[in-house]
Write a protein that holds these residues in place. Structure first.
Motif, PDB file in Angstrom:
ATOM      1  N   ARG A 308       0.848  -1.194   0.000  1.00  0.00           N
ATOM      2  CA  ARG A 308       0.000   0.000   0.000  1.00  0.00           C
ATOM      3  C   ARG A 308       0.882   1.241   0.000  1.00  0.00           C
ATOM      4  N   ASP A 311      -0.865   7.081  -0.062  1.00  0.00           N
ATOM      5  CA  ASP A 311      -2.180   7.661  -0.330  1.00  0.00           C
ATOM      6  C   ASP A 311      -3.287   6.625  -0.447  1.00  0.00           C
ATOM      7  N   TYR A 312      -3.017   5.394  -0.037  1.00  0.00           N
ATOM      8  CA  TYR A 312      -3.982   4.315  -0.269  1.00  0.00           C
ATOM      9  C   TYR A 312      -5.327   4.601   0.402  1.00  0.00           C
ATOM     10  N   GLU A 314      -6.574   7.532   1.359  1.00  0.00           N
ATOM     11  CA  GLU A 314      -7.227   8.695   0.758  1.00  0.00           C
ATOM     12  C   GLU A 314      -7.856   8.335  -0.585  1.00  0.00           C
ATOM     13  N   GLU A 315      -7.154   7.557  -1.395  1.00  0.00           N
ATOM     14  CA  GLU A 315      -7.695   7.146  -2.690  1.00  0.00           C
ATOM     15  C   GLU A 315      -8.904   6.233  -2.535  1.00  0.00           C
ATOM     16  N   VAL A 318     -12.759   7.554  -2.920  1.00  0.00           N
ATOM     17  CA  VAL A 318     -13.475   7.524  -4.198  1.00  0.00           C
ATOM     18  C   VAL A 318     -13.609   6.095  -4.702  1.00  0.00           C
ATOM     19  N   ARG A 319     -12.529   5.323  -4.584  1.00  0.00           N
ATOM     20  CA  ARG A 319     -12.507   3.974  -5.168  1.00  0.00           C
ATOM     21  C   ARG A 319     -13.558   3.054  -4.540  1.00  0.00           C
ATOM     22  N   GLY A 337      -7.468  -1.503  -4.478  1.00  0.00           N
ATOM     23  CA  GLY A 337      -6.345  -0.848  -5.143  1.00  0.00           C
ATOM     24  C   GLY A 337      -5.415  -1.809  -5.851  1.00  0.00           C
ATOM     25  N   ASP A 626     -18.639  12.377  -7.663  1.00  0.00           N
ATOM     26  CA  ASP A 626     -17.216  12.550  -7.400  1.00  0.00           C
ATOM     27  C   ASP A 626     -16.748  13.986  -7.564  1.00  0.00           C
TER      28      ASP A 626
END
Length: 644
Positions: A308, A311-312, A314-315, A318-319, A337, A626
């Motif tokens: 990871r 930024d895992y 934080e991303e 949205v993901r 991810g 988004d």
């Protein structure tokens, strides 16, 4: 009209309507999925799934009945229908929906009573003018519904229901409060007025002519402990576990296991044997990662380390948004991810989820003591609960403090209003149990549709055909016979690993520091001493303060060391302002208290999950999706550097 097509814009899931237009979802899925649709004057259905699990749908029986299935059927047990054959595995050459059509031809709609699997499905009987929706025994796949006027709309995504033009909804603050505290509402309730989940182990039949809705519940968990030696349970567990692996394993498929440094996923590798791929996720090559690597290598399996990045989390905001159904956190789509890395290497993925719930003391009320700076000490001694008020007291005791984000309603009052006796049974948020023992020991997983790890399961089901072996009916039945003393003070999982592969059992557990299968006193004392040594003596400093020696991020430290959380709050400030029950200054104070040393991860992460859901944004009267407004430091300044 029924059609088959490649999935382009449809999330893996099931949606349908009687008397209304079809609910839709904005989510997209991988290109390897397939979708089926039907639309006529009576019924609209849309289903998208993985072709490995099910082929073209619907399948029509000789009686002219259509069947649709999402998920996987493992087999069929004729005992609930009065048969004597017992469990029969689904033949590997038959997909789940085709197998269900064969069972329907033999047993009628009651075939559902004997299904073993993790699935939901539809039975559309045009001649009888009925549509039936069935769920598996534990309700492993959530399906939400609403009845706006005449008819019904249903979907596996709560946003699809809330966004339907015929649905008017708002937040139920009592159930929203439960979600904020427990990461889920209980039973079949949701935080949205007029929207609930279908019952687990049920067949819900909608009459197309009179809009009647009839619910038949065909199974409930009944805890009936059996007085037998522990070794007898180890024998039966090991036999059943290897049996179910032998039934569905195919030589033409590549298998992957999400591997930790513990014993549950290790058991999956022991049962699979060599030739699989073991995936371990972490932010660095931690102690647990090194243990997982050793387990994979010594069992002759490939080890793949999924690192990871910073930024895992934080991303993931949205993901993982499509998988949020007001249960769990946005962070819990742990593997999303790494989708390409996983799907390019394997065809089927396994995890060890729910071994703790079904065979250990995870959900059993136990004595616990606060030892101050040393930490908490939980003893393997059951806290006996004999009444509903005692059960409510226990739920309040295990709840994190909710003083940081004041709600206009009282949590205890919501629990008391939703847990009560009715006609000789206990109702817990719409789900019935026969006894206080069934309530205490089974409500943590019945239904699984409102479990706080649903996001994890939803995201894996979206990515790839996915299985949790511990949810096989035969293992669930065994857990309902295992005495509490064996779950608290013995370990059937460790014993099974030792039976199947002594080499793997000899590798020290990442947390305990000992191999698997030791006597309980040795394991218990060793675990506590090792934890104290690591906390107060050992020098195991991760490369970043937000990393840990395990596979999970230390979210408490991540929020303090990185401003991603505050930036996300800034970009959703208009949502906060649009919610009458939430005050921005309370959010700021909760966040600041966390920076100052108070652990408010539960409140902060649950809140951010709520704010990023399109349904919340619509109810707050702001733009959903988004495309969020940029944060502005001048409007909502991030706390001074020295306060972090």
């Amino acid at each position: 009209m029924v059609g088959q097509q490649e999935v382009a814009e449809k999330m893996v899931g099931l949606r349908g309507a009687v008397g209304h237009e079809l609910p839709t979802t904005r989510a997209k899925v991988p290109e390897h999925g397939i979708a089926s649709e039907r639309s006529d004057a009576d019924v609209s259905i849309q289903l998208s799934t993985h072709p490995l699990l099910n082929g073209e749908q619907p399948v029509e029986t000789s009686e002219g009945v259509e069947l649709w299935v999402l998920g996987e059927v493992y087999g069929f047990d004729d005992a609930p229908l009065g048969g004597t054959t017992g469990h029969t595995p689904r033949p590997n050459h038959r997909d789940s929906v085709g197998y269900c059509a064969e069972l329907y031809a033999e047993h009628g709609r009651e075939f559902v009573h004997g299904l073993n699997g993790n699935c939901i499905g539809l039975i559309y009987d045009r001649d009888a003018r009925e549509l039936s929706i069935f769920t598996d025994r534990l309700g492993t796949i959530p399906i939400y519904y609403a009845t706006p006027g005449d008819g019904i709309v249903f979907a596996t995504e709560i946003d699809a229901i809330a966004d339907h033009p015929a649905i008017e909804t708002e937040f139920d603050l009592g159930y929203l409060h439960e979600y904020l505290v427990y990461r889920r509402p209980f039973g079949v309730k949701t935080p949205l007025v007029g929207i609930e989940e279908l019952q687990p182990a049920s067949i819900t039949t909608i009459g197309l002519d009179d809009d009647s809705i009839d619910v038949e519940q065909y199974w409930r968990p009944r805890y009936r402990p059996q007085d037998a030696p522990f070794e007898a349970f180890v024998d039966e567990f090991t036999d059943r576990f290897t049996e179910l692996f032998d039934e569905w394993r195919r030589d033409d498929l590549r298998y992957g296991v999400l591997l930790s440094g513990g014993s549950d996923s290790r058991l999956n590798l022991a049962a699979l044997g060599p030739g699989s791929t073991a995936f371990h996720m972490a932010g660095w090559m931690s102690r647990e990662a090194r243990t997982a690597e050793r387990v994979a290598i010594e069992s002759d399996n490939e080890f793949v380390f999924l690192r990871r990045n910073h930024d895992y989390q934080e991303e993931a905001l949205v993901r993982n948004q499509p998988f949020s159904n007001f249960n769990g956190w946005f962070t819990q789509g742990y593997a999303t991810g790494f989708e390409s890395e996983i799907t390019s290497r394997v065809d089927v993925l396994l995890s060890g989820m729910y071994a703790d719930t079904l065979f250990k003391g995870h959900a059993i009320p136990s004595l616990s003591y606060d030892l101050g700076r040393i930490g908490n000490l939980t003893l393997p001694i059951q806290t006996k609960i004999r009444t509903i008020p005692e059960f409510v007291d226990w739920l309040c005791e295990i709840a994190p403090s909710d003083d940081n984000l004041p709600f206009p309603n009282d949590l205890r009052s919501t629990l008391e209003e939703n847990i009560y006796w009715d006609e000789g049974e206990i109702v817990h948020h719409g789900v019935r149990y026969e006894s206080i023992e069934d309530l205490v020991y089974c409500s943590g997983y019945f239904p699984l549709s409102n479990d706080d790890d649903v996001i994890f399961r939803n995201s894996l089901r979206e990515m790839i055909p996915y299985r949790t072996p511990f949810l096989d009916n035969r293992l669930v039945d065994l857990s309902l016979r295992m005495p509490i003393r064996y779950r608290l003070r013995r370990n059937v999982i460790d014993a099974a690993v030792k039976r199947l592969d002594p080499r793997l059992a000899s590798i020290p557990h990442a947390d305990v520091g000992l191999g698997l299968g030791h006597s309980f006193p040795v394991d218990f004392v060793g675990r506590k001493l090792k934890a104290l040594w690591r906390k107060h003596v050992a020098n195991e400093t991760p490369p970043q303060p937000y990393l840990s020696s395990g596979s999970w991020v230390n979210d408490e430290m991540l929020i303090r060391s990185d401003d991603f959380y505050w930036r996300a709050i800034e970009s959703h400030s208009d949502v906060i302002e649009g919610l009458e029950f939430l005050d921005f200054e309370d959010v700021r104070a909760c966040y600041q208290a966390h920076l100052d040393g108070q652990n408010n991860v539960v409140e902060l992460y649950t809140l951010l999950t709520i704010l990023t859901m399109p349904t919340t944004q619509r109810l707050a009267g702001v733009q959903a999706g988004d495309d969020r407004p940029e944060s502005t430091d001048a409007q909502l300044p991030f706390p001074e550097e020295g306060s972090r």
